[in-house]
Scaffold this motif. Structure first.
Motif: not given
Ligand code: MG
Ligand code: ADP
Length: 340
Positions: A52, A108-109, A207
């Motif tokens: 992202t 995205d995704d 993350r």
């Molecule tokens: Mg993402």
């Protein structure tokens, strides 16, 4: 409104062996949107590895260099929702037209489109239109196109037209630079040995790497404790434990039946009562999602069903969760309970 997050820029996206190809491809696309052979540019990789972020960075850079171009970032989930709404409101054509006049479309995704044939169909037409007109398409996915399931062949073949670039887990040095950059931007000082300790132990997900540092800072400031290796150790252990734990199919069945206030025997029973069938399908769906068990093994553990039943359950849950708000809430609630 391009929906771009200004913090997710190239400067903050630190380079390493794990992302060099994808990052450079992104820069190339940003320099000449629609004018390279990287069209579409598909960025794929596991959770928390920067898909992202990189997708936004490309969009931001294009906006800087070509202010007149329209750039749109949207998740495949939101795109699907918009499409469904447009069908309901009888303005499918407006929806298509809106997307066909964009210069740079970032979705995205895209794995979210699995099994959603209507949305895939409309996206296929939008994609063709953009591509034919030299517009840039950027996609991200948790899998390489060859591993994507329930995406129509003609769409998969389009995905493969351009470049598929993988984001891998960053090596130790890159993890250290990511942490240092983050701390610097937040104006927080931290001894090198602590940063290195965290980077050494949290390896697979950026993350989580950032999450561990944030809780370290929070812990030390709430408890007025000095940031020491032993505090770092405590926090890292918590992170590693939480993420390593694979939920079992038994546990999933327990959580789902608790949620619907029934017992596991009921969930497994042969009844065709709608709410029980749905609970069973949800258990199968989450077993597929959160464990490495095969469809056959999931079926045999959830009321002795066969693999086709499990596959059907997964598709049903996918479909219902994009068309039925109440059902969607079940999925989100249960996911939260399972994630802990
Ligand atoms: Mg993402
Ligand atoms: P994904 O979309 O692949 O799940 P994200 O793009 O949301 O991952 O990234 C998760 C977090 O990790 C974000 O805060 C992002 O800024 C950070 N991150 C990932 N890769 C990098 C990198 N190479 N440099 C700096 N930050 C990164």
């Amino acid at each position: 409104e391009s929906q771009l997050n200004p913090n997710y820029n190239f400067e903050n996206f630190l380079e390493g062996d794990s992302n060099r190809l994808a990052r450079n491809a992104g820069l190339a696309v940003a320099n000449k949107p629609g004018g390279t052979s990287f069209n579409p540019l598909l960025i794929f990789g596991g959770v928390g590895l920067g898909k992202t972020h990189l997708a936004h960075a490309i969009g931001i850079d294009i906006k800087d260099k070509y202010p007149e171009k329209t750039v749109l970032y949207i998740s495949a989930e939101k795109f699907t929702q918009q499409y469904i709404d447009s069908v309901k409101k009888n303005n499918r054509n407006d929806f298509i037209h809106f997307y066909q006049i964009i210069d740079v479309l970032i979705i995205d995704d895209v794995q979210f489109l699995s099994g959603k044939t209507g949305t895939q169909d409309v996206f296929f037409h939008i994609f063709n239109h953009l591509h034919q007109n030299g517009k840039q398409v950027i996609l991200t996915s948790d899998k390489a196109p060859v591993d994507m399931q329930d995406i129509e062949q003609r769409l998969l073949s389009r995905f493969k037209w351009g470049l598929s670039a993988e984001l891998q887990s960053p090596d130790f040095e890159t993890r250290v630079s990511i942490l240092k950059n983050k701390l610097y931007r937040d104006g927080v000082e931290m001894p090198d040995d602590i940063i290195e300790y965290v980077a050494k132990h949290i390896k697979t997900n950026v993350r989580e790497l950032e999450g561990a540092i944030i809780s370290l800072i929070a812990q030390s400031s709430f408890n007025k404790k000095e940031i020491t290796i032993s505090l770092a150790k405590e926090i890292v252990e918590k992170f590693v434990k939480n993420t390593k734990r694979e939920v079992s199919i038994d546990y999933i069945q327990k959580v789902v039946s608790d949620y619907f206030q029934m017992d596991v025997d009921t969930l497994q029973s042969k009844t065709r009562k709608r709410h029980i069938v749905q609970a069973r399908q949800l258990a199968m769906f989450f077993a597929k999602k959160y464990t490495k068990a095969s469809l056959a093994s999931i079926g045999s553990q959830i009321g002795k069903r066969d693999h086709a039943t499990v596959l059907h359950a997964c598709k049903t849950v996918d479909n219902l969760s994009s068309t039925d708000k109440q059902f969607r809430k079940y999925v989100d609630d249960i996911a939260k309970k399972l994630a802990l």
